[in-house]
Every structure is written in C-alpha cells, then in structure tokens.
Design an enzyme around this catalytic site. Sequence first.
Site: not given
Length: 277
Positions: A105, A68
């Site tokens: 997220d 990420k």
Amino acid sequence: MTLVDRYAVFGHPIKHSKSPRIHRLFAEQTGQTLEYSAQEVPAEQFQSSVAAFFAEGGKGLNCTVPLKELAWNYADSKTERAQFSKAVNTLALQADGSILGDNTDGIGLVTDLLNNHAIPLLGMRILILGAGGASRGIIGPIIEQSPQTLVIANRTADKASQLADEFHRQGPITGYGYETLENKQFDLILNATSASLSGQLPPLPAGLLASGGNCYDLAYGNEPTAFVRWGLENHAAKSLDGLGMLVEQAAEAFFIWRGVRPKTQPVIELLNSERQS
Ligand code: ATR
C-alpha cells in the site's frame, strides 16, 4: 494437464473490489496466464479460507479490509515494510511452501504521488489525517522519501502520538489531535481516515494547506470524496483520490507474484474513464 496459476482477493465486503479487473488487465498486458477471483471472507473464516486456498494450489492472495492484520499474523515471514506496518495486503507462496507477507500500500501511494502526479515528498511538510491501519501502512514508505516533517493528526490524539512514537527512529515524525493543527501549514495533506467514505471530514482549520500544496485521499469512489472536495475548495494544486494508489499497489503485488512489472498508466486511465462516463 496444465493448471492455471490462481490468485484472489479476500475481503468483507468484496463485491465492489476492482482488484480482479486490475489483475486481469495486467495479465493480458504482460501475456501472463493466470486466474484472479474475489472471495467474500469474514474475519472468523480467514484462517481456514487462506489455508484452503493455498492447499488447493493457490499461488498468491491480496487481503483487504478487515483482514490485513489477520494476514500479517498468518504470514510465515514478512518483508521489512510489512513488519513495521503490522498489516499485510499481499501473501505469496514461496518455493519452499511457506507464505511470505508484504504490504504494497505505502509503496503504491508513493509511486502514484511521485511517478504519476509529480508530487514531491523530499523536504515537504506532510500531514496524515487518521491513525488507524491505513495510516500505519503508509508511514514507513513516506518517511523513506525524507520529508521535512511528517505529522499524524487524529481524532483520538493518543493514537496519533503512539503511532508517531513507533516510527520516530526513522525520521522527523510527530502525532497529535486536530486542535493542534491551528496555525500550522502543510505542503501535502493525505487523508487516511475512514470518515471520507461516509461523506464526513475531520475538523480542519482554514489555511492548513500551504499555497501550491496538494491533497490526496487514500479512499476513492465514483464521485469525488468529501476530502477531495475539501482540497478543491482550499485551492489545492491537485486534489486526488486513491484510484492511482490502488492500481500501483496491485502492480507491486503482481510483480511479487509474477516477477513482471505491468504498465500502470493505461489501467489507471481506463478505470478513470469508466467512472467519468
Ligand atoms: P483503517 O484501517 O481504515 O485506518 P481504522 O483502524 O478503524 O480503519 O481507523 C479509522 C481512522 O479514521 C481512525 O484514525 C479514526 O479516528 P479515531 O482513531 O479517533 O477513531 C478515523 N475516523 C473515522 N471516522 C472519523 C470521523 N468522523 N472524523 C475523524 N476521524 C475519523
């Protein structure tokens, strides 16, 4: 010849990823034609693998652990929420050929809490356990919901206070070590440590969860995680794992790529029923 739009999730390891399943269910449900695959990509090969994927006509990527932060660096431009989280889980090819990075997220977590579980955040005393990438990704969207207080507690206390400092302009956030949790109470405790996955728990004092409070583990598994079990033992009104967050973050990515919002409830129910059987 009609080419089918291609998407994928990159990660290491990736074998057990539920993302291909989730995105195929979304595509089926919304009548979209697309392909979504999972690709094992070690960090050293991230740059070349992403470049090849888009050069070969790929439209969008999800990136998971440990990629990420690399995806954040790769993106040509980033949404504001991705900018703050310093991590990107969604890359999207733009009309001008550039790559946009987003982090879905945090919004996935907030949507799961508010819409799927009716767990309020406004005015609540919220505790996040852990000060790594998973915490960083959810802080911004949680503060936006105006909690009374947001505390980051971490084994390495300095990391918690530094993380809190980065976000202090956005709301009432503080960070410290676990020992400072003694005699404090929270309405919602979120586990964003990686401890739960290996069956471990941070040291949490008795009485930490307020009466009627809730627990939520960002991790998920076929069996209840150590933190979900802790919540149940400490009389949480709800003690949940991150399966709903996983589906909601995927729905947000699907919306970014396709402009269509899939229904998440049937997908969550299906995945839940499969792990119970
Ligand atoms: P992620 O990107 O998943 O957040 P990370 O950046 O490696 O992964 O962060 C892992 C988090 O879990 C950290 O907050 C870590 O605490 P430290 O910063 O003190 O290392 C926390 N963690 C991992 N194992 C733990 C354990 N056994 N007990 C408590 N915290 C733990």
